[in-house]
Design an enzyme around this catalytic site. Structure first.
Site, PDB file in Angstrom:
ATOM      1  CG  ASP A 187      -4.026   8.410  -8.913  1.00 48.77           C
ATOM      2  OD1 ASP A 187      -4.927   7.890  -9.595  1.00 48.77           O
ATOM      3  OD2 ASP A 187      -3.685   7.990  -7.783  1.00 48.77           O
ATOM      4  CB  SER A 225      -0.445   1.126   0.291  1.00 47.34           C
ATOM      5  OG  SER A 225      -1.538   2.014   0.289  1.00 47.34           O
TER       6      SER A 225
END
Length: 311
Positions: A82, A259
Site C-alpha cells: 500500500d 481505521s
C-alpha cells in the site's frame, strides 16, 4: 492455496458488481481475524502492508505470516504493498514475494508521475506482479501519507485514459470524496462520494478496475466502547456505507479498509483490561481483539463489499 494476483479477482468483481476488501495488516492477530472472516464468508481478500506496517513488523515477518494464512484456506488471497513511495520500495516488495504493489507518485508533477509509475509497471510485469497507481489526492493522514484538505484534489476523468495507457497499470486509485484516517469530516457535514466522477471514469475506462482509498467508516459503537473504558476518541464521521456499496456496484473493484480495524482492535483491548485488570497474558486480550476485529471484517464483506460467496 498459493498467493494470487488481483487480476482475476478484479475481473470477477467488475462483472459481478461487488468489490474486494483490501485490509491493512500489522501483526499475526490482525491477519488471522481478516482471513478467518473472509474464509467464513467465502470471500476473496487482499492483505495489504503500509509503510507503517513495514516499519513496525518487518516485511519479511509479514510475508511469512500472510503465506501461513494462505496455507490455511482455499480462498484467493493477494498480498499488496500500500502506497509504495518510490521504485526502490516497490522493487523490494516485488522481490520479497508481494503479488501486487501500489506506486503512489500522485504528489509528483504529471510527467514524473507517469515516468515513475511506468518504471514500476515494467519491473512488476516482468516478475508476474500487478500494479496500482493513483490520480488525484485524498486528504487526511495515514502512516506516511499526509495531505492537507486544502491540497486534496478530485481525480479528473479527462486524465485517466492517457495515464493508464502511458503507464500500463492494472488498477487505478481515484479521489472522489474519501479521506485517509479516522477523523474525516466535522459534525454536521453530509459526506458523500462523487458518484458522478466515478461514473464518468467508468465510461472512459470500461472494464478497468477502480480503487477507493480512505474508505473506512468508523463504527460508532466501537468508538463508544473505547470511550466507555477510559478513552477520549472524538466521533469519527465517515462516508456512509451505503455510498461505498453503491460504488462497489459500479467500477470500484477494491476498497481499502484500515481505521475501522484499528478502532475495533483497540476497543476490545480497552474493554478487556477494565473487565479483567488482573490479566497479563497477551493471548487473553489479543484474543478478544482478534475476535472483535473479525466481526467488523465480516460486516464489511457482507454489507459494504458484497463479496461473500465469491471466492
Amino acid at each position: 492455496m498459493p498467493l494470487v494476483t488481483t487480476t482475476k479477482m478484479f475481473k470477477d468483481a467488475y462483472e459481478g458488481g461487488y468489490a474486494v476488501g483490501a485490509f491493512n495488516v500489522n501483526n499475526m492477530e490482525m491477519i488471522q481475524a481478516i482471513v478467518e472472516a473472509a474464509n467464513e464468508c467465502k470471500s476473496p481478500v487482499i492483505l495489504q502492508v503500509s509503510a507503517g506496517a513495514r516499519k513496525y513488523a518487518n516485511p519479511v515477518y509479514l510475508k511469512h505470516l500472510v503465506a501461513a494464512a494462505a496455507e490455511t484456506t482455499d480462498i484467493p488471497i493477494a498480498m499488496h504493498l500500500d502506497h509504495g513511495a518510490d521504485f526502490e520500495i516497490c522493487k523490494a516488495s516485488i522481490d520479497g514475494g508481494f503479488t501486487s504493489v501500489m506506486i503512489d507518485a500522485s504528489s509528483k508533477p504529471w510527467d514524473e508521475n507517469i515516468a515513475i509509475t511506468k518504471k514500476v509497471v515494467e519491473y512488476a510485469h516482468a516478475h508476474g506482479v500487478v500494479v496500482e497507481a493513483e490520480l488525484g489526492k485524498l486528504a487526511g493522514i495515514e502512516d506516511d501519507v499526509k495531505v492537507a484538505a486544502s491540497d486534496a484534489q478530485f481525480t479528473s476523468p479527462d486524465e485517466v485514459e492517457e495515464f493508464t495507457s502511458k503507464t500500463g497499470i492494472d488498477s487505478l486509485a481515484i479521489a472522489i470524496g474519501t479521506s485517509h484516517g479516522a477523523y474525516k469530516f466535522k459534525p454536521g457535514q453530509d459526506p458523500k462520494l462523487r458518484i458522478d466522477i466515478l461514473e464518468e471514469i467508468g465510461k472512459r475506462l470500461p472494464g478497468f478496475p477502480i480503487v477507493l482509498h480512505g474508505a473506512s467508516s468508523v463504527p460508532q459503537d466501537q468508538v463508544a466502547i473505547i470511550n466507555q473504558f477510559g478513552g477520549n476518541m472524538p466521533n469519527a464521521i465517515g462516508i456512509p456505507e451505503s455510498e461505498l456499496r453503491k460504488a462497489a456496484k459500479l467500477a470500484v473493484c477494491k476498497i481499502n479498509i484500515d481505521s475501522d480495524l484499528r478502532v475495533a482492535f483497540t476497543a476490545a483491548i480497552r474493554k478487556h483490561y477494565v473487565e479483567h485488570p488482573d490479566h497479563f497474558d497477551p493471548r487473553q486480550y489479543l484474543g478478544d481483539a482478534r475476535a472483535n476485529m473479525k466481526e467488523i471484517v465480516k460486516h464489511k464483506i457482507i454489507n459494504v463489499l458484497g463479496s461473500q460467496n465469491k471466492a
